[in-house]
Design a protein around this motif. Structure first.
Motif, mmCIF file in Angstrom:
data_model
loop_
_atom_site.group_PDB
_atom_site.id
_atom_site.type_symbol
_atom_site.label_atom_id
_atom_site.label_comp_id
_atom_site.label_asym_id
_atom_site.label_seq_id
_atom_site.Cartn_x
_atom_site.Cartn_y
_atom_site.Cartn_z
ATOM 1 N N PHE A 84 89.050 -17.826 103.927
ATOM 2 C CA PHE A 84 89.645 -17.465 104.062
ATOM 3 C C PHE A 84 90.629 -18.355 105.642
ATOM 4 O O PHE A 84 89.718 -18.618 106.117
ATOM 5 N N GLU A 86 88.231 -4.061 110.086
ATOM 6 C CA GLU A 86 86.839 -2.960 109.927
ATOM 7 C C GLU A 86 85.496 -3.457 109.658
ATOM 8 O O GLU A 86 84.687 -2.364 109.888
ATOM 9 N N ILE A 114 90.687 -7.172 108.887
ATOM 10 C CA ILE A 114 89.384 -7.277 107.689
ATOM 11 C C ILE A 114 88.269 -6.993 108.606
ATOM 12 O O ILE A 114 87.424 -6.166 108.464
ATOM 13 N N VAL A 172 85.169 -0.448 103.451
ATOM 14 C CA VAL A 172 86.235 -2.045 103.976
ATOM 15 C C VAL A 172 87.382 -2.179 102.249
ATOM 16 O O VAL A 172 86.683 -2.763 101.457
ATOM 17 N N ARG A 173 88.158 -1.627 102.171
ATOM 18 C CA ARG A 173 89.706 -1.715 101.652
ATOM 19 C C ARG A 173 90.296 -3.306 102.458
ATOM 20 O O ARG A 173 91.023 -3.050 102.762
ATOM 21 N N SER A 174 89.888 -4.292 100.938
ATOM 22 C CA SER A 174 91.057 -5.603 100.891
ATOM 23 C C SER A 174 90.727 -6.327 100.307
ATOM 24 O O SER A 174 89.300 -6.695 99.200
ATOM 25 N N TRP A 230 79.414 -6.185 97.526
ATOM 26 C CA TRP A 230 77.683 -6.038 98.952
ATOM 27 C C TRP A 230 76.624 -5.401 98.934
ATOM 28 O O TRP A 230 75.293 -6.324 99.588
ATOM 29 N N GLU A 246 78.295 1.672 103.388
ATOM 30 C CA GLU A 246 79.446 1.829 104.867
ATOM 31 C C GLU A 246 80.667 0.850 104.547
ATOM 32 O O GLU A 246 81.571 0.547 104.502
ATOM 33 N N LEU A 247 79.668 -0.658 103.977
ATOM 34 C CA LEU A 247 80.657 -1.742 103.661
ATOM 35 C C LEU A 247 81.885 -1.511 101.804
ATOM 36 O O LEU A 247 82.867 -1.941 102.417
ATOM 37 N N VAL A 300 80.976 -1.339 110.743
ATOM 38 C CA VAL A 300 79.029 -1.175 109.700
ATOM 39 C C VAL A 300 78.881 -1.777 110.639
ATOM 40 O O VAL A 300 78.301 -2.885 111.198
ATOM 41 N N LYS A 350 91.927 -9.004 98.405
ATOM 42 C CA LYS A 350 90.960 -10.325 98.406
ATOM 43 C C LYS A 350 89.656 -10.365 99.130
ATOM 44 O O LYS A 350 89.325 -11.455 98.338
ATOM 45 N N LEU A 351 89.438 -9.359 99.841
ATOM 46 C CA LEU A 351 87.820 -9.761 100.291
ATOM 47 C C LEU A 351 86.889 -9.727 99.447
ATOM 48 O O LEU A 351 85.567 -10.173 98.919
#
Lengths: 219, 219
Positions: free
Chosen positions: A91, A102, A99, B106-108, B81, B102-103, A106, B110-111
């Motif tokens: 990135f 968020e 990102i 995380v909404r993306s 993850w 938990e991970l 964790v 692109k990620l």
DNA sequence: AATATTATTTAGACAAATCTAAATAAAATA
DNA sequence: TATTTTATTTAGATTTGTCTAAATAATATT
């Protein structure tokens, strides 16, 4: 100490705004978190109850030692994830903040210590901001940078390299003083101008000539 | 479609439990999420409103096409993850579930696409469970494994390799049938026995002799 | 100092996600 | 089939984090 995401965000904001030793105002926190002052007052009572902040009505807010410790952990997590996103996932530095915002919540000691090791235990993030170690120790000596070269987006004015009264007057008119917090909105490559914003004020643009002479540190 | 963490967890559980085409019961979801049936009913109404599940009073719950699509995205994130934690951070397969839990929220887009590429676009996670691709396509052919060799902890009985009536009777007495869902509680190295649990029932132990002959697939 | 402005707090409300206890429906059993 | 048991839903309460509007305190201005 088991904190909610909301509580962590408040702690982090207070840490960010507290900077020196001064207390932080209710309004400043509300602005930082894009929430309302009344909500800040509500949360202040909870965080005081948990002994993470010192707070007396109308007297502003500051972190306790325990609160600061937690803030440093959050900052550590945030910056390590930013390193990961840039170094490992490719990135660019300006995409990673949201990102990491968020990912930082964790909570797993082991995850963070292993992530740090995986990244080579970096001491600063892609914006040049220092990463606290597992004990919350932060590497000092954050050198001042001129505004036109700063990589962080949230800055504090720490000095002016050109002391001409014309510049100082100009800065004064714009509301830029020592200690003023600036947000970088946009940089324009064609003329190296930079659009910045001071809290509660509309954004405005500074020419390269001006920004060259404003020394800043990242927040 | 912007979902809360709670909503995502419900979608994921329903997907996990729905498996075939049958509907899922309120109680099954409550057990899976360690919550109360009344809470499931509450959430069912919300998810129906959002058209992510089909739900009629007393008739059970099932995902709509849209709900399934979202479930597959969550599963994808979770398993990627887990790969990261095991392959890159050196966790063992049994430590990663909670952290990935938990991970995964995380909404993306692109990620996740970059994480996948970084890991070499794996098609199965450290437990051998398939990872849906970005379009939600899941690589078929999940080979059945005998219970003594299964790496996943949540299993469904898919067959028995030894058809002796003694074994079948034994399994029957234990309440183990085709389609029964088993949770692995513990594996004991000294005799390769395995402690398992069926929903709503106390855990019990199976000898290697027995577990060798139970074919399972992971959920 | 009196007044106006700004900052902060309080009071009361709301949405999300949960719970308990009671009511009702479905299923199992006698 | 009648009855018991189990599953599910409803009603009403709770917690967390937020909000608006009104009240109050602190600060700035005249």
């Amino acid at each position: 100490m088991n904190l909610t995401v909301a509580e962590e965000n408040y702690i982090k904001s207070i840490y960010k705004l507290q900077d020196g030793n001064d207390v932080v105002s209710t309004n400043a926190i509300a602005y930082e978190l894009a929430t309302k002052p009344a909500s800040v007052t509500d949360m202040a009572k909870k965080l005081k109850e948990k002994k993470l902040i010192d707070y007396e009505k109308y007297q502003g807010i500051s972190l306790t030692a325990e609160g600061r410790k937690i803030a440093l952990q959050i900052v550590r997590r945030h910056r390590l994830w930013e390193c990961f996103l840039v170094d490992k996932l490719g990135f660019s530095w300006d995409e990673v903040h949201e990102i990491a915002e968020e990912l930082e919540h964790v909570r797993s000691e082991k995850l963070i210590s292993r992530l740090s090791a995986f990244l080579g235990d970096p001491t600063s993030d892609p914006h040049g901001d220092p990463i606290p170690d597992a004990q919350g120790r932060i590497s000092k000596s954050q050198p001042l940078v001129s505004l036109d070269k700063a990589t962080a987006r949230r800055l504090e004015v720490a000095g002016v390299s050109d002391q001409s009264s014309a510049l100082l007057e100009f800065l004064n008119a714009k509301g830029i003083h020592l200690g003023t917090h600036l947000d970088i909105i946009e940089r324009y490559e064609f003329d190296n101008s930079v659009e910045v914003k001071i809290r509660n004020q509309p954004a405005f643009t500074l020419s390269e000539q001006v920004s060259k002479n404003i020394m800043v540190k990242s927040l």
